[in-house]
Design a protein around this motif. Structure first.
Motif, short mmCIF file in Angstrom:
data_model
loop_
_atom_site.label_atom_id
_atom_site.label_comp_id
_atom_site.label_asym_id
_atom_site.label_seq_id
_atom_site.Cartn_x
_atom_site.Cartn_y
_atom_site.Cartn_z
N GLU A 194 22.19 27.07 -3.46
CA GLU A 194 22.48 28.09 -2.44
C GLU A 194 23.64 28.98 -2.84
OE1 GLU A 194 21.49 26.28 1.95
OE2 GLU A 194 23.55 26.30 1.25
N ARG A 195 24.54 28.42 -3.68
CA ARG A 195 25.75 29.17 -4.04
C ARG A 195 25.46 30.31 -5.01
NH1 ARG A 195 28.19 24.09 -3.69
NH2 ARG A 195 28.02 23.67 -5.91
N LEU A 196 24.24 30.33 -5.51
CA LEU A 196 23.88 31.35 -6.49
C LEU A 196 24.00 32.76 -5.90
CD1 LEU A 196 22.90 31.28 -9.38
CD2 LEU A 196 20.55 31.20 -8.54
N ARG A 197 23.65 32.89 -4.65
CA ARG A 197 23.71 34.22 -4.02
C ARG A 197 24.02 34.07 -2.53
NH1 ARG A 197 21.40 38.12 -7.21
NH2 ARG A 197 21.02 39.55 -5.50
N GLU A 198 24.71 35.09 -2.02
CA GLU A 198 25.10 35.07 -0.61
C GLU A 198 23.88 34.89 0.30
OE1 GLU A 198 28.27 34.95 0.16
OE2 GLU A 198 27.74 34.87 2.30
N GLU A 199 22.80 35.59 -0.04
CA GLU A 199 21.63 35.54 0.86
C GLU A 199 20.89 34.20 0.82
OE1 GLU A 199 21.72 37.68 -1.79
OE2 GLU A 199 19.73 37.89 -2.71
N TYR A 200 21.26 33.32 -0.11
CA TYR A 200 20.61 32.00 -0.17
C TYR A 200 21.30 30.99 0.76
CZ TYR A 200 18.25 33.45 -4.56
OH TYR A 200 17.49 34.08 -5.51
N LYS A 201 22.51 31.33 1.20
CA LYS A 201 23.32 30.35 1.95
C LYS A 201 22.62 29.87 3.21
CE LYS A 201 27.65 30.66 -0.10
NZ LYS A 201 28.20 31.98 -0.43
N GLY A 202 22.66 28.56 3.44
CA GLY A 202 22.11 27.98 4.66
C GLY A 202 20.60 27.88 4.68
N ARG A 203 19.95 28.20 3.56
CA ARG A 203 18.48 28.18 3.57
C ARG A 203 17.88 26.92 2.93
NH1 ARG A 203 17.47 33.95 1.16
NH2 ARG A 203 15.35 33.20 0.83
N VAL A 204 18.75 26.07 2.35
CA VAL A 204 18.22 24.86 1.69
C VAL A 204 18.65 23.61 2.46
CG1 VAL A 204 18.23 23.48 -0.43
CG2 VAL A 204 18.33 25.97 -0.58
N LYS A 205 17.70 22.74 2.76
CA LYS A 205 18.04 21.44 3.36
C LYS A 205 17.47 20.35 2.45
CE LYS A 205 18.16 18.69 7.43
NZ LYS A 205 18.77 18.87 8.71
N VAL A 206 18.35 19.42 2.06
CA VAL A 206 17.93 18.36 1.13
C VAL A 206 17.80 17.03 1.87
CG1 VAL A 206 18.44 17.24 -1.08
CG2 VAL A 206 19.34 19.53 -0.64
N PHE A 207 16.70 16.34 1.64
CA PHE A 207 16.54 14.98 2.16
C PHE A 207 16.72 14.01 1.00
CE2 PHE A 207 13.65 17.52 4.88
CZ PHE A 207 14.25 17.28 6.12
N ASP A 208 17.59 13.02 1.20
CA ASP A 208 17.69 11.94 0.22
C ASP A 208 16.64 10.91 0.62
OD1 ASP A 208 18.26 9.76 -1.33
OD2 ASP A 208 20.44 9.92 -1.10
N THR A 209 15.52 10.94 -0.05
CA THR A 209 14.39 10.09 0.36
C THR A 209 14.65 8.60 0.09
OG1 THR A 209 13.34 10.81 -1.69
CG2 THR A 209 12.50 11.76 0.34
N ALA A 210 15.74 8.30 -0.66
CA ALA A 210 16.11 6.90 -0.84
C ALA A 210 16.71 6.35 0.45
CB ALA A 210 17.10 6.76 -1.98
N LYS A 211 17.24 7.26 1.27
CA LYS A 211 17.93 6.84 2.50
C LYS A 211 17.17 7.24 3.76
CE LYS A 211 22.73 7.10 0.96
NZ LYS A 211 23.77 8.11 0.90
N GLU A 212 16.65 8.47 3.74
CA GLU A 212 16.04 8.98 4.97
C GLU A 212 14.57 8.64 4.98
OE1 GLU A 212 17.29 12.98 6.15
OE2 GLU A 212 18.60 12.93 4.40
N GLY A 213 14.16 7.84 5.94
CA GLY A 213 12.78 7.39 6.00
C GLY A 213 11.82 8.51 6.36
N LYS A 214 11.86 8.92 7.63
CA LYS A 214 10.83 9.85 8.10
C LYS A 214 11.33 11.29 8.08
CE LYS A 214 8.45 6.35 10.74
NZ LYS A 214 7.94 5.89 12.04
N TRP A 215 11.56 11.78 6.86
CA TRP A 215 12.08 13.14 6.70
C TRP A 215 11.11 14.18 7.27
CZ3 TRP A 215 8.41 15.34 3.66
CH2 TRP A 215 7.70 14.49 2.81
#
Ligand SMILES: NC(=O)c1ccc[n+]([C@@H]2O[C@H](COP(=O)([O-])OP(=O)(O)OC[C@H]3O[C@@H](n4cnc5c(N)ncnc54)[C@H](OP(=O)(O)O)[C@@H]3O)[C@@H](O)[C@H]2O)c1
Length: 360
Positions: A194-215
């Motif tokens: 997201e840090r690559l460009r201002e307009e990318y900010k806040g648009r990515v959500k990451v799930f750690d599938t090792a921890k989060e079951g029902k993403w």
């Protein structure tokens, strides 16, 4: 010259080794471009090729063959009037990149496989994209027909294809990009895109599938029950993805990094029917052989995005020195230690030539 030649398929990657052969001689260069390789990037496909587990191993890639798919280096000889005179810094895709030298036949197909290194790039950055960025772009844009404002889910988002798929989705105006990656470091790498460009900010959500079951439940909640429009799957997570797919959404089946050879995913076809899901297979190499114009189109459309800084190479921070380090690097890739692209420095001298480097 030195290369990693697969004379017979190996179970254990540590059995891969460097061999020495005669160097390419000048007469070869008459209708060929000869390249002294500086860096080569690793691909999950190298592991499959070493073991004879890739679909190409029954037809196109049979022992003996030199391993490796992506490279950067300096042209040492080329035909007159060729766009890459000796001394040119180039990068490209070709089987045989785990070698100190590569000899490529000069012909029309080379124009979409060999490129000049953009100014300011390192050899490692250049080697890390030619058969990776293109795959992600071909899948998402050519086959997936990704549209501005659509929502995308990328699996294995910290992997070689994944980091590119996330960036391409952002660059093409995806409203939101959901991404799966296991472990905190990989999560940071993906979120960091997201840090690559201002307009990318806040648009990515990451799930750690090792921890989060029902993403997928979170995705449904956040999209008001609609789900994602497009799934990019290089891991083998189609069945779970269908739970968070929008009605008539598209699933791009690109790879099976999370599946053992011979145990492909079983998909509940009632979910495909109920969602009216569109399953799209994408095979970059085969597409390039059958529809060569597609590769040209991919590069024509990628270059402006690269030049505007909307997509950038993501190189893993461990430096693998010398061809001798390839088996260890492949092992690290297999054990999922690597994020982005692992690169091997084939030549210790990593300085760029003084000649002007630019895109074609
Ligand atoms: N269709 C095509 O044209 C094409 C072209 C190139 C590659 N591919 C295929 O696409 C897939 C991804 O390639 P890549 O180069 O991006 O691979 P990569 O760099 O190794 O990334 C794969 C990602 O998959 C995840 N993963 C989940 N289970 C795994 C497992 N058991 N072993 C390894 N990784 C696992 C890992 O993420 P986490 O650790 O976060 O889970 C890893 O970051 C491969 O199957 C490859 O053969 C297809």
């Amino acid at each position: 010259m030195k290369s990693i030649v697969v004379t017979e398929f190996v179970k254990d990657l540590s059995l891969l080794h460097v061999t020495t052969h005669p160097s390419p001689t000048p007469p070869l260069a008459v209708n060929c471009v000869t390249i002294a390789i500086k860096s080569a990037a690793l691909n999950y496909v190298d592991i499959l090729y070493s073991r004879g587990q890739h679909q190409n191993n029954t037809s196109l890639v049979k022992p003996p063959f030199t391993l490796g798919l992506e490279f950067s280096g300096v042209v040492t000889s080329s035909p007159p009037f060729c766009p890459w005179p000796p001394g040119t810094a180039v990068f490209g895709e070709s089987l045989g990149s785990f070698s100190t030298h590569l000899v490529l036949p000069f012909g029309p197909e080379l124009f979409s496989s060999l490129h000049k290194v953009p100014p300011g790039w390192t050899w490692g950055q250049a080697a890390s994209i030619p058969a990776t960025m293109t795959v992600a772009y071909g899948a998402l844009v050519l086959r997936g027909e990704l549209k501005e404002g659509e929502t995308v889910l990328v699996h294995g988002a910290a992997g070689g294809l994944g980091v590119m798929a996330v960036q391409i989705a952002l660059a093409k105006g995806a409203g939101r990009v959901y991404a799966t990656a296991r472990g905190a470091r990989k999560g940071e790498v993906v979120k960091g895109l997201e840090r690559l460009r201002e307009e990318y900010k806040g648009r990515v959500k990451v799930f750690d599938t090792a921890k989060e079951g029902k993403w997928w439940e979170t995705i449904l909640q956040e999209t008001g029950g609609k789900g994602v429009d497009v799934v990019f799957d290089g891991v083998g997570m189609v069945d779970q993805s269908l739970k968070s797919l929008a009605h008539r959404g598209r699933v791009l089946v690109v790879g099976f990094a999370g599946r053992d050879a011979g145990s492909m995913e079983a998909v509940k076809m009632n979910r495909v029917l109920l969602k009216q899901a569109v399953l799209i297979g994408y095979r970059y190499g085969e597409s390039s052989r059958r529809y060569p114009g597609e590769k040209e189109q991919i590069w024509r459309e990628l270059w402006p995005l690269i030049e505007e800084g909307k997509i950038r190479p993501v190189v893993y921070d461990e430096v693998y020195k010398g061809l001798e380090s390839v088996p260890r690097a492949l092992k690290d890739l297999e054990e999922r230690k690597v994020w982005g692209k692992a690169v091997v420095t084939v030549d210790n001298d990593q300085d760029m030539p003084k000649v002007k480097a630019a895109r074609l």
